[in-house]
Scaffold this motif. Structure first.
Motif, PDB file in Angstrom:
ATOM      1  N   GLY A 134       0.818  -1.208   0.000  1.00 28.16           N
ATOM      2  CA  GLY A 134       0.000   0.000   0.000  1.00 28.16           C
ATOM      3  C   GLY A 134       0.851   1.257   0.000  1.00 28.16           C
ATOM      4  N   LEU A 135       1.957   1.227   0.733  1.00 31.28           N
ATOM      5  CA  LEU A 135       2.844   2.381   0.782  1.00 31.28           C
ATOM      6  C   LEU A 135       3.515   2.613  -0.570  1.00 31.28           C
ATOM      7  N   LEU A 136       3.893   1.533  -1.221  1.00 26.32           N
ATOM      8  CA  LEU A 136       4.597   1.635  -2.497  1.00 26.32           C
ATOM      9  C   LEU A 136       3.677   2.085  -3.632  1.00 26.32           C
ATOM     10  N   ALA A 137       2.380   1.859  -3.482  1.00 22.55           N
ATOM     11  CA  ALA A 137       1.422   2.218  -4.531  1.00 22.55           C
ATOM     12  C   ALA A 137       1.454   3.711  -4.841  1.00 22.55           C
ATOM     13  N   GLY A 138       1.837   4.530  -3.895  1.00 22.22           N
ATOM     14  CA  GLY A 138       1.887   5.975  -4.104  1.00 22.22           C
ATOM     15  C   GLY A 138       3.165   6.460  -4.760  1.00 22.22           C
ATOM     16  N   LEU A 139       4.111   5.556  -5.017  1.00 20.72           N
ATOM     17  CA  LEU A 139       5.377   5.942  -5.634  1.00 20.72           C
ATOM     18  C   LEU A 139       5.336   5.735  -7.145  1.00 20.72           C
ATOM     19  N   LEU A 140       6.354   6.221  -7.811  1.00 25.18           N
ATOM     20  CA  LEU A 140       6.421   6.125  -9.271  1.00 25.18           C
ATOM     21  C   LEU A 140       7.032   4.801  -9.719  1.00 25.18           C
ATOM     22  N   THR A 141       6.512   4.261 -10.821  1.00 23.28           N
ATOM     23  CA  THR A 141       7.129   3.100 -11.452  1.00 23.28           C
ATOM     24  C   THR A 141       8.360   3.603 -12.222  1.00 23.28           C
ATOM     25  N   PRO A 142       9.238   2.703 -12.658  1.00 24.90           N
ATOM     26  CA  PRO A 142      10.381   3.149 -13.466  1.00 24.90           C
ATOM     27  C   PRO A 142       9.938   3.943 -14.702  1.00 24.90           C
ATOM     28  N   GLU A 143       8.872   3.509 -15.355  1.00 28.09           N
ATOM     29  CA  GLU A 143       8.388   4.202 -16.542  1.00 28.09           C
ATOM     30  C   GLU A 143       7.883   5.606 -16.210  1.00 28.09           C
ATOM     31  N   GLN A 144       7.155   5.730 -15.105  1.00 33.70           N
ATOM     32  CA  GLN A 144       6.660   7.041 -14.686  1.00 33.70           C
ATOM     33  C   GLN A 144       7.815   7.965 -14.301  1.00 33.70           C
ATOM     34  N   TYR A 145       8.822   7.406 -13.635  1.00 32.70           N
ATOM     35  CA  TYR A 145       9.977   8.216 -13.238  1.00 32.70           C
ATOM     36  C   TYR A 145      10.745   8.712 -14.474  1.00 32.70           C
ATOM     37  N   GLU A 146      10.938   7.838 -15.446  1.00 36.94           N
ATOM     38  CA  GLU A 146      11.604   8.246 -16.692  1.00 36.94           C
ATOM     39  C   GLU A 146      10.811   9.360 -17.386  1.00 36.94           C
TER      40      GLU A 146
END
Length: 130
Positions: A113-125
């Motif tokens: 649940g905590l990680l769901a709010g972070l960016l995926t590698p694709e979103q970060y790129e």
């Protein structure tokens, strides 16, 4: 372009998060961040056992250019600190996703649940490309 590793989660503040098999999370700064900072000369991190709040400052990174705060994207308890950075802060420049990791945290609540709010590698790129 900076290296973005698959299998990690990212913050807009250029930290990465890796979910470990034991449920803890390992954190560090991204390749992009270490390039922006330049040669890192000092890393200040919390002690193991310290409680941290989500998005709170957990230390600082000093380079020849500037000093930057390090933020923790999740709340929890510091489970481990990379002690090698005390004498070899340049590990962050050489291997930001490997030997240059900073802390491991035992998260408050379920990590998924905590990680769901972070960016995926694709979103970060995509964020970097903007």
């Amino acid at each position: 372009m900076s290296e973005v590793k698959a299998g990690l989660y990212y913050t807009k503040d250029h930290e990465w998060v890796e979910k470990l098999e034991n449920g803890n999370l390992r954190l560090g700064i991204t390749d992009f961040a270490q390039h922006q900072l330049g040669d890192i000369v000092f890393v200040e991190l919390p002690e193991a056992g310290a409680a941290v709040e989500a998005e709170g400052s957990i230390g600082s990174i000093e380079s020849v250019k500037t000093v930057s705060d390090l933020f923790c994207p999740v709340g929890g308890t510091i489970a481990a600190v990379n002690g090698a950075l005390e004498t070899e802060p340049e590990l962050v420049n050489g291997a930001p996703y490997g030997e240059g990791w900073m802390i491991e945290i035992e998260p408050d609540g379920a990590a998924e649940g905590l990680l769901a709010g972070l960016l995926t590698p694709e979103q970060y790129e995509a964020e970097q490309a903007d």
